[in-house]
Design an enzyme around this catalytic site. Sequence first.
Site, short mmCIF file in Angstrom:
data_model
loop_
_atom_site.label_atom_id
_atom_site.label_comp_id
_atom_site.label_asym_id
_atom_site.label_seq_id
_atom_site.Cartn_x
_atom_site.Cartn_y
_atom_site.Cartn_z
N GLY A 74 -2.87 8.09 1.49
CA GLY A 74 -3.76 6.96 1.20
C GLY A 74 -5.19 7.20 1.66
O GLY A 74 -5.42 7.67 2.78
N GLY A 133 0.84 -1.21 0.00
CA GLY A 133 0.00 0.00 0.00
C GLY A 133 0.87 1.24 0.00
O GLY A 133 0.67 2.16 -0.81
N HIS A 134 1.86 1.28 0.91
CA HIS A 134 2.79 2.42 0.94
C HIS A 134 3.51 2.55 -0.41
O HIS A 134 3.66 3.64 -0.96
CB HIS A 134 3.87 2.21 2.01
CG HIS A 134 3.36 2.20 3.42
ND1 HIS A 134 3.42 1.08 4.22
CD2 HIS A 134 2.80 3.17 4.18
CE1 HIS A 134 2.93 1.37 5.41
NE2 HIS A 134 2.55 2.63 5.42
N MET A 174 -4.42 -3.49 3.56
CA MET A 174 -3.03 -3.61 4.05
C MET A 174 -2.79 -2.56 5.11
O MET A 174 -3.24 -1.41 4.98
CB MET A 174 -2.06 -3.42 2.90
CG MET A 174 -2.11 -4.57 1.93
SD MET A 174 -0.91 -4.32 0.62
CE MET A 174 -1.28 -5.76 -0.38
N LYS A 231 -7.02 4.99 2.53
CA LYS A 231 -7.20 4.09 3.69
C LYS A 231 -7.46 4.90 4.95
O LYS A 231 -8.25 4.51 5.82
CB LYS A 231 -5.94 3.23 3.83
CG LYS A 231 -5.67 2.64 5.19
CD LYS A 231 -6.39 1.34 5.36
CE LYS A 231 -5.98 0.52 6.57
NZ LYS A 231 -5.70 1.21 7.79
N GLN A 243 1.12 11.62 17.85
CA GLN A 243 -0.20 11.28 17.32
C GLN A 243 -0.78 10.01 17.95
O GLN A 243 -1.86 9.57 17.58
CB GLN A 243 -0.16 11.15 15.80
CG GLN A 243 0.54 9.91 15.27
CD GLN A 243 0.63 9.95 13.76
OE1 GLN A 243 1.33 10.77 13.18
NE2 GLN A 243 -0.10 9.07 13.10
N GLN A 245 -7.99 11.32 7.71
CA GLN A 245 -6.67 11.97 7.74
C GLN A 245 -6.44 12.78 6.46
O GLN A 245 -5.89 13.88 6.50
CB GLN A 245 -5.59 10.91 7.91
CG GLN A 245 -4.18 11.45 7.80
CD GLN A 245 -3.14 10.42 8.17
OE1 GLN A 245 -2.79 10.28 9.34
NE2 GLN A 245 -2.66 9.67 7.20
P1 AMP Z 1 1.24 5.06 7.82
O1 AMP Z 1 2.63 4.51 7.68
O2 AMP Z 1 0.25 4.08 8.35
O3 AMP Z 1 1.21 6.39 8.50
O4 AMP Z 1 0.74 5.33 6.34
C1 AMP Z 1 1.46 6.15 5.46
C2 AMP Z 1 0.59 6.43 4.25
O5 AMP Z 1 0.25 5.20 3.61
C3 AMP Z 1 -0.75 7.11 4.62
O6 AMP Z 1 -1.02 8.12 3.67
C4 AMP Z 1 -1.72 5.97 4.55
O7 AMP Z 1 -3.05 6.38 4.28
C5 AMP Z 1 -1.15 5.14 3.42
N1 AMP Z 1 -1.63 3.75 3.47
C6 AMP Z 1 -1.71 2.95 4.56
N2 AMP Z 1 -2.25 1.77 4.24
C7 AMP Z 1 -2.52 1.81 2.90
C8 AMP Z 1 -3.10 0.88 1.98
N3 AMP Z 1 -3.50 -0.32 2.35
N4 AMP Z 1 -3.21 1.26 0.68
C9 AMP Z 1 -2.80 2.51 0.28
N5 AMP Z 1 -2.25 3.43 1.11
C10 AMP Z 1 -2.11 3.08 2.41
#
Ligand code: AMP
Length: 304
Positions: free
Chosen positions: A166, A53-54, A205, A168, A78, A172
Site C-alpha cells: 500500500g 484497505g488491506h 484506513m 499508505k 519492526q 516502506q
Molecule cells: P499492515 O497490516 O499495516 O502492515 O499493512 C499491510 C499492507 O496494507 C501494507 O502494504 C500497507 O501499506 C497496506 N495498507 C495499510 N493501510 C492501507 C490503506 N488505508 N489503503 C491501502 N493499503 C493499506
Amino acid sequence: MQGLSKMGLILARIGLNMILFKHANDLVLYLDKQRKSGLTIGFVPTMGALHEGHLSLVKQALATADIAVVSIFVNPTQFNDPADFEKYPVSTEQDIQLLEQTGTHILFLPAVSEIYPQGTDRVNNYDIGRLETLLEGSFRPGHFQGVCQVVERLLRVVEPDILVMGQKDYQQCMVISRLLQLMGWQERTRLLLGSTLREPDGLAMSSRNRRLNPEERRQATAIYELLSIIKKDIRPGSLQALKQHSSAWLVNKGFRVDYVEIASAADLSPIEDWDGETPLVALVAAFLHQVRLIDNMLLDKTIR
Ligand code: AMP
C-alpha cells in the site's frame, strides 16, 4: 464462473475455500506444486486487524495473479516501541472471515518461531541508503531493518510473481523496492502499489485507528485535511513557511507531530525550494495521545 482465476476454478470445483497454512515448509511445498502446474502467485503481507484497505490489495493480487496468498504476522522486530507492539490490535477470527469473503486462496498465519527459527536477533544488515535515516527511519530507528528482515523471510517462503503493497506506507514501498534489488529479485517479483483507501471523512484506513477513542477519531481527520490544504496551496518557490505552518496547524488540532515533510516523490529527499516541476509527496506522522498515525499524498494536481 466467468472471470474466476485458474486457481479459483480449481478450488471452486473441489469445493474448498481458503486454505490456512501455519508452517512455512508446508506452504513452500504446496506453492511449489502450484508453480509447476503453471500458476502465478500474488502476495499481500499484512499484520492483520484487516480493513478495506488491506482487502483492496488482496483484490489487486486476485486480479493480477492466479493464486492470492495473504500473510498475517505481527512482526516483533519492526516495533521500536514495545508498548506499540503489545497494543497492536489482533482480530484473527474476523480477518479469516474477511479474507474468505474476498476470495483469498491461501492464508499464511505463522508463529514467531516459524519466521525466526534462529530467534529474532538480526543477522543481516540491509543497505537501504538514506531511507534508513529519513522520516520514518529517523523517528523509528531500526524499524525498516525489521521490515526488511520479515519481508525477505516471507518472500523466500512465498516466492511471489506479484507483491502488492500500500502507498499508505510510502517509504516502506521504497524500502521494499530496494530490498528486491538487494535480493536480486527485481525480475522475479513485480512490486505493485495499491492506492490508499480512506474513510468517508478522509482518514486513511489503518489498523491503529481502532485504538482511537471517539474524540480522537474525530480529531484524526485533520491529517487528511492538512494534506489536502498543502496540495491546494503549494506554489513554486520556498516551502519553508508552508511546512512550518502545517506543523503548527496540526499541533493546534491536538497532535504531537513527528514530522510534516514535503519531499521528492522519487527518493524522499526533502524539498526546500520547489521548481514547480519535481514530483512531490507530502508526508505526515503525528500522535494523538498514544496512537501514532501516518499518511501521505502525492501533490500532482491530477492525482487525488
Ligand atoms: P499492515 O497490516 O499495516 O502492515 O499493512 C499491510 C499492507 O496494507 C501494507 O502494504 C500497507 O501499506 C497496506 N495498507 C495499510 N493501510 C492501507 C490503506 N488505508 N489503503 C491501502 N493499503 C493499506
